[in-house]
Design a protein around this motif. Structure first.
Motif, PDB file in Angstrom:
ATOM      1  N   UNK A 278     -12.178  30.849  88.893  1.00 54.63           N
ATOM      2  CA  UNK A 278     -12.282  31.579  87.636  1.00 54.63           C
ATOM      3  C   UNK A 278     -11.115  32.536  87.463  1.00 54.63           C
TER       4      UNK A 278
ATOM      5  N   UNK B 230      -8.429  32.499  84.535  1.00 52.95           N
ATOM      6  CA  UNK B 230      -8.112  33.712  83.780  1.00 52.95           C
ATOM      7  C   UNK B 230      -6.624  33.970  83.755  1.00 52.95           C
TER       8      UNK B 230
ATOM      9  N   UNK C  78     -30.151  41.094  88.573  1.00 55.24           N
ATOM     10  CA  UNK C  78     -28.817  40.821  88.019  1.00 55.24           C
ATOM     11  C   UNK C  78     -28.874  40.022  86.723  1.00 55.24           C
TER      12      UNK C  78
ATOM     13  N   UNK D 128     -28.888  32.531  89.351  1.00 54.18           N
ATOM     14  CA  UNK D 128     -28.387  32.813  90.689  1.00 54.18           C
ATOM     15  C   UNK D 128     -27.550  34.083  90.740  1.00 54.18           C
TER      16      UNK D 128
ATOM     17  N   UNK E  44     -24.489  34.843  90.051  1.00 53.19           N
ATOM     18  CA  UNK E  44     -23.038  34.819  90.303  1.00 53.19           C
ATOM     19  C   UNK E  44     -22.235  34.645  89.019  1.00 53.19           C
TER      20      UNK E  44
ATOM     21  N   UNK F  95     -21.849  36.491  86.347  1.00 52.18           N
ATOM     22  CA  UNK F  95     -21.038  37.617  85.866  1.00 52.18           C
ATOM     23  C   UNK F  95     -19.835  37.860  86.781  1.00 52.18           C
ATOM     24  N   UNK F  96     -20.001  37.506  88.052  1.00 52.42           N
ATOM     25  CA  UNK F  96     -18.857  37.664  88.965  1.00 52.42           C
ATOM     26  C   UNK F  96     -17.745  36.708  88.568  1.00 52.42           C
ATOM     27  N   UNK F  97     -18.193  35.511  88.253  1.00 58.38           N
ATOM     28  CA  UNK F  97     -17.195  34.529  87.819  1.00 58.38           C
ATOM     29  C   UNK F  97     -16.475  35.033  86.577  1.00 58.38           C
ATOM     30  N   UNK F  98     -17.259  35.563  85.682  1.00 55.92           N
ATOM     31  CA  UNK F  98     -16.683  36.091  84.454  1.00 55.92           C
ATOM     32  C   UNK F  98     -15.755  37.262  84.750  1.00 55.92           C
TER      33      UNK F  98
ATOM     34  N   UNK G 273     -14.108  37.859  87.439  1.00 55.48           N
ATOM     35  CA  UNK G 273     -12.833  37.371  87.999  1.00 55.48           C
ATOM     36  C   UNK G 273     -11.947  36.777  86.904  1.00 55.48           C
ATOM     37  N   UNK G 274     -12.595  36.078  85.976  1.00 58.47           N
ATOM     38  CA  UNK G 274     -11.833  35.503  84.863  1.00 58.47           C
ATOM     39  C   UNK G 274     -11.129  36.612  84.085  1.00 58.47           C
TER      40      UNK G 274
ATOM     41  N   UNK H 190      -8.337  38.169  85.993  1.00 57.65           N
ATOM     42  CA  UNK H 190      -7.166  37.282  85.911  1.00 57.65           C
ATOM     43  C   UNK H 190      -6.498  37.388  84.562  1.00 57.65           C
ATOM     44  N   UNK H 191      -7.337  37.369  83.543  1.00 54.62           N
ATOM     45  CA  UNK H 191      -6.817  37.392  82.171  1.00 54.62           C
ATOM     46  C   UNK H 191      -6.052  38.680  81.898  1.00 54.62           C
TER      47      UNK H 191
ATOM     48  N   UNK I   5      -2.905  39.129  84.148  1.00 49.21           N
ATOM     49  CA  UNK I   5      -1.730  38.350  83.757  1.00 49.21           C
ATOM     50  C   UNK I   5      -1.177  38.810  82.419  1.00 49.21           C
ATOM     51  N   UNK I   6      -2.086  39.223  81.534  1.00 51.32           N
ATOM     52  CA  UNK I   6      -1.605  39.755  80.248  1.00 51.32           C
ATOM     53  C   UNK I   6      -0.751  40.988  80.481  1.00 51.32           C
TER      54      UNK I   6
ATOM     55  N   UNK J 170       2.480  39.979  82.234  1.00 50.44           N
ATOM     56  CA  UNK J 170       3.387  39.250  81.343  1.00 50.44           C
ATOM     57  C   UNK J 170       4.002  40.123  80.285  1.00 50.44           C
ATOM     58  N   UNK J 171       3.187  41.015  79.764  1.00 47.30           N
ATOM     59  CA  UNK J 171       3.696  41.840  78.659  1.00 47.30           C
ATOM     60  C   UNK J 171       4.408  43.089  79.148  1.00 47.30           C
TER      61      UNK J 171
END
Lengths: 760, 224
Positions: free
Chosen positions: A10, A14, B7, B27, B29, B31-34, B36-37, B40-41, B44-45, B48-49
């Motif tokens: 994920x 992202x 949770x 389960x 998990x 929101x954790x995945x989210x 991390x997304x 990352x988002x 990197x934004x 990058x900027x």
């Protein structure tokens, strides 16, 4: 909470999603593409001030004006000179590749002396003083032996100051053997000398003509000034028709208004067939024929002997039916060709095959030129004119000593001007035969070669090599390690055209006399020396009479004195149009014995009393080989992307050659599908071509544009010298053909040879 | 696989719309995945900027801190006094050493930069390795004459108020291409008014040509 593998996936998603929303990928893509253009090994001229220098290209007889772009000391680009009347700002692929001659790998970098066997490639670099004294020593020795006439010099051209300097040197030294390589202009010069009594080059005012009847001339394949012809073809419009008569669908034929396929070697017959129709239908220029020609009607000479005229000859022997049978051109087509030619306002007939390196048959040239007389389009705008060489300053007469005088009285070694061929001026193709057939020592004891490559360009390479092997002293002035240079004893490398001064008189086939001036655009890249300077130095070290013939310090001083009136303008503009050129001072006036255009040349030394032989007639050139043994006819062809003369094809041009012409190292021979079917051959197949003169491994290319029973092969391949970018590619056509001397003129007429194909 | 229920609501509020996360929300998990997304988002934004532009360019100083304004005060013909057209219509660009040494054979004042210029370049007769803000690749043909003389444009239109600068600003060099940052423009997104003169990428040429002449121009006008 638990951080697992999926969390990191994920995270990655992202990052990727986020990154696409940033400038990173887009900016980097742009930057990387620019970065790839600036890799350090990409050849980019150094930073620096740019300048343009004007000059003249001397890679062919076209004499185009060029401008060379320079960054600091390095030439980086050659372009056409917009104000030059021949090329008008455009340039051909050869001229555009000119820098490869300057910086390419095949240059001879310093004077060289052979140390191994001839052609072995073992050289020792020597100083210019050593080179000059080696040449002087040999020349002195030959003069002491009273054999100055055993020296011969093959120069690329006989026009301009360098050949005149060489000629003057030979005269002062005592040798009559100045020889230049053959070209179609030999036949033309002879034809107009005989028929018009005029000496000079022949120009064709195609720009102002409205009908061009070309008998196999490679108008678009390097003939004349190639860039001029490219421009004329580019501007082709409805008011100018180009008719190409040729055995093969060449580039010229393909781009012409009409292509007339013809049996090989019968062009002269067709010309006379056309004349027949014009005369029969009274389509000729009555006023010109009635007032300005001799030998058209039957006539009686001073002794009261009756002679037949051109009219009778043509009417009796060249009816469309007979000609159709000989040429394979249908009767109706012959009639149509004649009517269209005659009815045009400014028609021109041109003779000569391909780019014009083969002189061809004199009677064929005269037959074609007769058509120009029939329409009265000689020495007029839009017609065929004789242009005399621009007059240079007169030099003091050469005083020669007894040795030189005796030498000059000897016959020329190539037989030109002798009893057999009194009208020919140069017969280079006869040289190998003369040397090989000589008993005892070779009649040529020292041979000098400048701006020429006879070991490649002369027909029958094997015999030429054998002849050259019998010449004890061989000196090449080539800038490049060409076939002749690599086989010589000494190489005294000349500057290439971008490094030297040289005048370039009237471009080939041009009506307007022009003098161009090639100028040093860059400083000499290597330890080379102008051939003119070497001649002056050798003359000086020979001393006495030879030295006194040359009151100039160096070639440049000599050139300046020769071009006295033109020099300033030449230095500034690069070319001079010689005055009065467009006035056509010779219109309808001829310098023959009768003062008229002579169908029956009175100047010709007549070996036979046969009128039909004296008039322009068709006598087929017998080609070598027996039809039973060699069922096919092999012909060469020229192409704009392939040089076939003394200048080796530059890599840029070789890159542009189609893979139906050259694939890998193998050259293709064009063959008609019908002929191929007979021998069961297919496209691209490997085969061996055999002629009475040699064999070569080739591939076959099936081509509808070549007549059945005829095969064709490009000229310009098969080099054994130069660099790896040229050597070993294809076959030299001259390996497969021998010369055939025209019985009238002595000029080489071998337009083809019989051949067979052995499938591999 | 059945884990703690508390949770569940968190996951629901955080991402009511993400079917995948909420579907497997049982389960916990998701929101954790989210998270991390989103990390990352956003990371990197931000990278990058904010950081990428600074990473991409290195900063270099001009060899001499040149004062344009001072020189403009003492010459008679404005920019053209030093950046002139040659007789043949070509543009001289950055003046060569010879143009400068005409006046600066000896120091005209007490400025240490001038002293440095004379000692390091004029005396040894060495060309100054100026860093050219508007340098274009070799494949680009640009005629100053067509723009300045033909279209009557002012120097400032493209080069900004260069003539009024008192110091030579740092030269930002693209680490990959070696060209100046001025070409792309200081704003990495190429938005807003450019900081120093016009941006000089191909599209900028085309845009201006479109605006002023009605046509973007053909390839071989510039890529000759």
């Amino acid at each position: 909470m638990k951080i697992d593998r999926r969390s990191f996936i994920s995270l990655g998603v992202g990052v990727v999603a986020g990154t696409t929303l940033t400038p990173v990928p887009w900016k980097l893509m742009d930057d990387i593409s620019i970065w790839t253009q600036n890799w350090p090994w990409t050849p980019v001229p150094k930073e620096g001030a740019d300048t343009y220098k004007t000059s003249v290209c001397t890679l062919c007889p076209g004499g185009c004006g060029i401008q060379v772009r320079k960054i600091m000391d390095r030439a980086v680009k050659i372009d056409g000179l917009p104000e030059h009347p021949i090329n008008r700002g455009t340039l051909c692929p050869l001229g555009l590749s000119g820098l490869q001659f300057l910086y390419g790998p095949s240059r001879v970098k310093a004077p060289m002396k052979r140390v191994g066997k001839r052609g072995e490639g073992k050289w020792q670099e020597i100083s210019w003083d050593e080179a000059v004294s080696a040449v002087t020593k040999k020349l002195k020795e030959l003069r002491e032996k009273e054999k100055p006439h055993s020296v011969a010099w093959v120069a690329g051209t006989d026009k301009g100051t360098v050949p005149r300097l060489i000629g003057r040197f030979l005269t002062a030294y005592g040798s009559p053997n100045f020889i230049r390589p053959p070209s179609v202009h030999d036949a033309y010069e002879l034809a107009v000398y005989l028929m018009q009594g005029q000496e000079g080059a022949v120009g064709f005012d195609i720009e102002n003509a409205d009908h061009v009847l070309s008998f196999g001339t490679g108008l678009l394949q390097g003939w004349g000034a190639p860039v001029r012809m490219l421009n004329i073809y580019g501007e082709q419009h409805d008011s100018r028709k180009i008719v190409q008569i040729e055995t093969r669908l060449s580039d010229t034929a393909a781009k012409a208004d009409q292509w007339v396929p013809i049996n090989p070697g019968t062009e002269g017959a067709l010309a006379l067939g056309i004349a027949h129709v014009m005369i029969k239908e009274s389509l000729y220029d009555q006023s010109f024929i009635n007032q300005s020609v001799f030998g058209f009607e039957d006539w009686t000479d001073d002794h009261g002997t009756r002679h037949i005229g051109f009219k009778t000859l043509v009417r009796e022997d060249y009816s469309p039916e007979t000609v159709a049978e000989k040429t394979g051109v249908p009767k109706a087509t012959i009639e149509k060709l004649a009517r269209r030619f005659a009815r045009a306002d400014k028609p021109i007939a041109i003779s000569g095959r391909g780019e014009g390196l083969l002189p061809g048959s004199l009677s064929e040239c005269m037959a074609v030129h007769s058509l120009n007389a029939l329409v009265g389009n000689i020495n007029k705008p839009g017609g065929v004119s004789v242009t005399s060489e621009p007059e240079y300053a007169k030099w003091p007469e050469v005083n020669i000593d007894m040795t030189a005088s005796r030498g000059m009285q000897q016959p020329r070694v190539d037989g030109a001007g002798g009893s057999k061929y009194p009208n020919a001026r140069y017969l280079l193709h006869r040289l190998p035969e003369v040397i090989n057939s000589a008993k005892g020592e070779s009649p040529v004891q020292a041979l000098f070669v400048s701006d020429a490559n006879p070991l490649y360009t002369l027909p029958n390479t094997k015999a030429t090599k054998a002849a050259f092997d019998r010449i004890p002293f061989l000196v090449s002035f080539s800038s490049f390690m060409d076939e002749t240079a690599s086989h010589s004893d000494y190489i005294l490398p000349n500057h290439v055209f971008l490094e030297r001064y040289e005048d370039v008189p009237t471009p080939s086939a041009s009506v307007q006399p022009i003098i161009g001036l090639a100028k040093p655009v860059v400083r000499p890249v290597y330890n080379t020396r102008h051939v003119g300077d070497v001649v002056l130095q050798v003359a000086k070290s020979l001393g006495s009479f030879v030295e006194k013939a040359f009151p100039w310090k160096d070639y440049q001083g000599y050139l300046k004195s020769a071009l006295k009136d033109y020099w300033d303008q030449l230095e500034e503009k690069g070319f001079v149009k010689v005055k009065n050129a467009k006035d056509f001072p010779w219109a309808n006036r001829f310098n023959t014995a009768t003062g008229k255009f002579e169908f029956y040349p009175s100047a010709r030394n007549q070996p036979s009393k046969n009128d039909k032989k004296a008039l322009p007639n068709f006598s087929p050139v017998p080609i070598e080989g027996k039809p039973e043994q060699y069922p096919l006819v092999l012909m060469p062809y020229d192409a704009m992307r392939l040089t076939s003369g003394d200048v080796g094809n530059p890599p840029f041009m070789t890159k542009t050659i189609d893979d139906t012409v050259l694939k890998g190292q193998t050259v293709f021979v064009e063959i008609n599908p019908a002929t191929a079917r007979k021998i069961g051959a297919s496209e691209g197949e490997r085969a061996t071509v055999a002629t009475p003169r040699g064999r070569a491994k080739v591939r076959l290319h099936l081509f509808e544009g070549i007549a059945p029973g005829v095969i064709a092969m490009p000229k310009g391949f098969g080099h054994t010298a130069y660099s790896k970018y040229l050597a070993g590619k294809g076959v030299n056509f001259n390996d497969l053909i021998g010369p055939i001397s025209d019985p009238l003129s002595g000029l080489n007429t071998a337009w083809g040879i019989r051949a067979k194909i052995d499938r591999a | 696989m059945n884990t703690n229920d508390q949770q569940q609501p968190v996951s629901d509020t955080a991402s009511p719309g993400t079917g995948d996360a909420s579907g497997k929300g049982k389960n916990g998990s998701g929101w954790i995945i989210l998270l991390f997304f989103v990390i990352g988002l956003i990371g990197s934004l931000a990278g990058g900027w904010l950081f990428f532009p600074d990473l991409l360019y290195s900063e270099k100083q001009q060899p001499i801190d040149f004062n344009h304004k001072l020189h403009m005060g003492v010459v008679y013909e404005g920019c053209q006094s030093c950046h002139y057209f040659r007789e043949d219509g070509s543009f001289s660009g950055i003046p060569d050493l010879y143009s400068c040494s005409g006046c600066h054979q000896y120091p005209q004042g007490t400025n240490p930069e001038e002293k440095k210029f004379i000692e390091e370049y004029v005396r040894p007769n060495k060309a100054v390795p100026w860093l050219v803000y508007s340098e274009q690749p070799d494949c680009v043909f640009f005629s100053h004459a067509a723009h300045v003389k033909g279209a009557d444009m002012k120097c400032q239109t493209c080069h900004g108020k260069m003539g009024q600068t008192t110091h030579a600003r740092p030269y930002q060099e693209n680490r990959l291409t070696g060209y100046s940052r001025d070409i792309w423009g200081y704003n990495i997104a190429r938005l807003g008014e450019p900081k120093y003169g016009l941006r000089m990428k191909m599209n900028d040429c085309a845009e201006c040509h479109k605006k002023r002449t009605g046509h973007k121009g053909a390839c071989f006008q510039c890529h000759q």
